[in-house]
Every structure is written in C-alpha cells, then in structure tokens.
Design an enzyme around this catalytic site. Structure first.
Site, PDB file in Angstrom:
ATOM      1  N   TYR A   1     -52.515 -71.127 -53.151  1.00  0.00           N
ATOM      2  CA  TYR A   1     -53.565 -70.058 -53.387  1.00  0.00           C
ATOM      3  C   TYR A   1     -53.152 -69.552 -54.677  1.00  0.00           C
ATOM      4  CZ  TYR A   1     -55.425 -69.602 -48.712  1.00  0.00           C
ATOM      5  OH  TYR A   1     -56.013 -69.951 -47.376  1.00  0.00           O
TER       6      TYR A   1
ATOM      7  N   ASP B   1     -51.167 -67.734 -43.842  1.00  0.00           N
ATOM      8  CA  ASP B   1     -50.672 -67.977 -45.275  1.00  0.00           C
ATOM      9  C   ASP B   1     -51.506 -69.411 -45.758  1.00  0.00           C
ATOM     10  OD1 ASP B   1     -49.104 -67.689 -47.603  1.00  0.00           O
ATOM     11  OD2 ASP B   1     -47.964 -69.342 -46.897  1.00  0.00           O
ATOM     12  N   SER B   2     -51.101 -69.533 -47.234  1.00  0.00           N
ATOM     13  CA  SER B   2     -51.689 -70.645 -47.667  1.00  0.00           C
ATOM     14  C   SER B   2     -50.857 -72.027 -47.071  1.00  0.00           C
ATOM     15  CB  SER B   2     -51.555 -70.814 -49.400  1.00  0.00           C
ATOM     16  OG  SER B   2     -50.153 -70.641 -49.471  1.00  0.00           O
TER      17      SER B   2
ATOM     18  N   GLU C   1     -43.126 -76.016 -49.856  1.00  0.00           N
ATOM     19  CA  GLU C   1     -43.889 -76.685 -49.129  1.00  0.00           C
ATOM     20  C   GLU C   1     -43.239 -78.068 -48.649  1.00  0.00           C
ATOM     21  OE1 GLU C   1     -47.248 -76.075 -47.462  1.00  0.00           O
ATOM     22  OE2 GLU C   1     -46.533 -74.114 -47.908  1.00  0.00           O
TER      23      GLU C   1
ATOM     24  N   CYS D   1     -49.197 -63.223 -46.690  1.00  0.00           N
ATOM     25  CA  CYS D   1     -49.401 -64.037 -48.084  1.00  0.00           C
ATOM     26  C   CYS D   1     -49.717 -62.935 -48.993  1.00  0.00           C
ATOM     27  CB  CYS D   1     -50.534 -64.910 -47.907  1.00  0.00           C
ATOM     28  SG  CYS D   1     -51.022 -65.632 -49.381  1.00  0.00           S
TER      29      CYS D   1
ATOM     30  N   CYS E   1     -43.735 -63.197 -53.054  1.00  0.00           N
ATOM     31  CA  CYS E   1     -44.437 -64.353 -52.433  1.00  0.00           C
ATOM     32  C   CYS E   1     -43.803 -64.863 -51.455  1.00  0.00           C
ATOM     33  CB  CYS E   1     -44.487 -65.328 -53.475  1.00  0.00           C
ATOM     34  SG  CYS E   1     -44.953 -67.048 -52.756  1.00  0.00           S
TER      35      CYS E   1
ATOM     36  N   HIS F   1     -43.128 -67.243 -49.675  1.00  0.00           N
ATOM     37  CA  HIS F   1     -42.533 -68.901 -49.677  1.00  0.00           C
ATOM     38  C   HIS F   1     -41.095 -68.618 -49.913  1.00  0.00           C
ATOM     39  CE1 HIS F   1     -46.702 -70.620 -49.331  1.00  0.00           C
ATOM     40  NE2 HIS F   1     -46.020 -71.877 -49.137  1.00  0.00           N
TER      41      HIS F   1
HETATM   42  N1  DGL Z   1     -47.076 -67.755 -49.999  1.00  0.00           N
HETATM   43  C1  DGL Z   1     -47.972 -67.219 -50.872  1.00  0.00           C
HETATM   44  C2  DGL Z   1     -47.914 -65.838 -51.218  1.00  0.00           C
HETATM   45  O1  DGL Z   1     -47.224 -65.051 -50.498  1.00  0.00           O
HETATM   46  C3  DGL Z   1     -48.935 -67.972 -51.544  1.00  0.00           C
HETATM   47  C4  DGL Z   1     -48.138 -69.080 -52.314  1.00  0.00           C
HETATM   48  C5  DGL Z   1     -49.289 -69.989 -52.787  1.00  0.00           C
HETATM   49  O2  DGL Z   1     -50.049 -70.552 -51.944  1.00  0.00           O
HETATM   50  O3  DGL Z   1     -49.511 -69.937 -54.063  1.00  0.00           O
HETATM   51  O4  DGL Z   1     -48.303 -65.408 -52.441  1.00  0.00           O
END
Ligand code: DGL
Length: 281
Positions: A49, A17-18, A159, A80, A191, A193
């Site tokens: 990302y 993931d990012s 984060e 991600c 997402c 996160h």
């Molecule tokens: N966790 C990521 C996703 O599922 C990316 C979040 C990011 O880096 O903007 O989209």
C-alpha cells in the site's frame, strides 16, 4: 457485495492490513483479548500500500471494512499505518456506528524518552505523506530531531517470510547505519510489517537503542473501546480466528505459525470490480 453476510458475532474484532504486517497487531490483540473472536484480512493483491496513492488506499480500506462488517465485525482495527493515514478519518465518517482503532507512528513516546534527542522513524512513503503524520510531528516532536526512512523493499521481504536473510539485513543496515551515526537512540516502527524484524533491528542497532512497537498500545486501546461500549469479553480461553487473503492463501497459511504462532486455514477472496467476494475452492 460480499458473497455471505453474517449477523454480528459477539465481540468479533475485524482487523486488516495490506498483507502480513497487521499480524503483528493481531498477535498483541490475541494476547490481550483472548476471549474475542477475530477476523483478519490481508489485501495481498494490493501489497504494498505504501507506494500507492492515498486515494487508492482509501478505496480499498472502505471496501474491506464493508466486507468485515458483513462478516459480523463489531469493531475494526486498521492494523496498517498506511491505511490509517489514508482512510481513518473517512472510515469514521462513512461508518459512524462502527468504532475504529487505527495506527499512528509512536512519535509521542519516542519524544518523551529519547536522551539524545534524535529519533528514527521507519514508515512507508504514503504514511509520511499523510496529514496524520504531519499532525503527530507537529504535536509531539517539538525539540526532537526526526530522521525518516522508507526502507525500500523491506515490506516485500517480510511478505516473503524473509525476516533475517541477506537482503533483509542489507536493507536494514543501509537504513539504520546513517541514523546511528547521527545519534539516534530510539527507533519508531511506523509500519506494522516491521515488528517482525525487531530481532534483526536490535542486532544491528545494539541493545542500547530503544525500538518502539506500537502493537501492545493498540491492543490496549482496542480493549478500552470495547469496554466503553460494553462489548469487552473477559476470559482466557482462545476464541476462534478466521483469516482471509486476496492473495495466495496457501502461502499465507504457511507463514501463519511463524508470524502469529497459530495454524489457521486461510480463505481466498478476490476483488470484483470494487468489492470483495469469496473465491470458491
Ligand atoms: N503494514 C503497512 C503499514 O503499516 C503497509 C505496508 C505496505 O503495504 O506498504 O504501513
């Protein structure tokens, strides 16, 4: 080129993931596939990302995949939504012998179970722009009203390990309040996160709102793919986990017990031109 190359480790699952978001998927993978060794890569040098171009995220995803394969990964979980939207199809073409499991916003189960017919989707701008989201909406959201929100700033809060502070709460209230006023009864977390703030989302939205975390379904899909290929390892004894970041290793190391319930040393990597190399400590 990665600075060390390993032969395939039996059943090794590569996850990326990012940043810390994919740890919500890793958590589910470790619950459902405890006997599988795993390797997690957080590209924190490039987080978020979601504000980058799909082209750029595709480039990162391809190099990360190369690194994970060089470490011996037999299957790659793109944990991600943004990287899946940007790169999943291209990764499958570029690495035809590697199985990939990716993410897509869980609009289908939401559309099947909503009573009000109004569903909230929280995801990054890049995910909303990708063809994958458009295809999910076209296939599964007929007759359902989707309210989309990019939750600006939420990835950065998570984060930083702020899962319930003032700013995190402010972002979520300003996202959810208008959705609730329009009758949303289901919220899709598009997402990886965001599952880390489910308790706060549930507190703000109330217990009657269903929040869909796709991680358990992704772990089940990973198990199916491993079984089909004869790579599934049964057993309950926890296999090793290795974690890499292109960001600050000590900071990630401090967050891991809270986010995945395990203390694991984190190895630092850095981008060298367009590929990844281990940082000597
Ligand atoms: N966790 C990521 C996703 O599922 C990316 C979040 C990011 O880096 O903007 O989209």
């Amino acid at each position: 080129m990665p600075s060390s190359t390993h032969s395939a480790a039996q059943g090794l699952i590569g996850v990326f993931d990012s940043g810390v978001g994919g740890l919500s998927v890793l958590r589910a993978l470790r619950e459902q596939l405890p006997a599988h060794p795993m390797i997690y890569l957080a590209d924190q040098a490039h987080v978020p990302y979601g504000l980058r171009s799909l082209h750029e995220v595709r480039r990162f995803s391809e190099q990360i995949t190369r690194f994970l394969l060089a470490q011996g990964a037999e299957i790659i979980v793109v944990a991600c939504n943004t990287a899946s939207a940007a790169a999943l199809r291209e990764l499958r073409t570029a690495f035809p012998n590697t199985p990939f499991v990716g993410m897509e916003p869980a609009v289908k189960p939401a559309a099947e179970t909503t009573h009000s017919g109004v569903v909230g989707v929280l995801a990054t701008p890049a995910t909303f722009q990708g063809a994958l989201y458009a295809s999910v909406v076209e296939r599964f959201a007929q007759g359902v009203r989707l309210l989309q929100d990019t939750c600006p700033g939420l990835v950065a809060q998570i984060e930083a390990g702020d899962l319930d502070g003032v700013e995190t709460r402010r972002i979520l209230v300003s996202t959810l309040q208008p959705m609730l006023e329009q009758g949303v009864d289901t919220v899709v977390l598009g997402c990886t996160h965001y599952p880390f703030v489910i308790p706060l989302i549930q507190e703000i939205a109330g217990p009657q709102v269903r929040v869909i975390d796709p991680a358990p379904a992704v772990a089940r899909q990973t198990r199916r793919v491993l079984q089909e290929r004869g790579h599934y390892l049964s057993g309950a004894k926890a296999a090793p986990l290795r974690v890499f970041t292109t960001g600050d290793a000590p900071s990630l190391e401090r967050l891991l017990p809270r986010l995945v319930g395990a203390s694991v040393p984190v190895q630092a990597l850095h981008w060298q031109q367009d590929s990844l190399a281990l940082t000597e400590s």
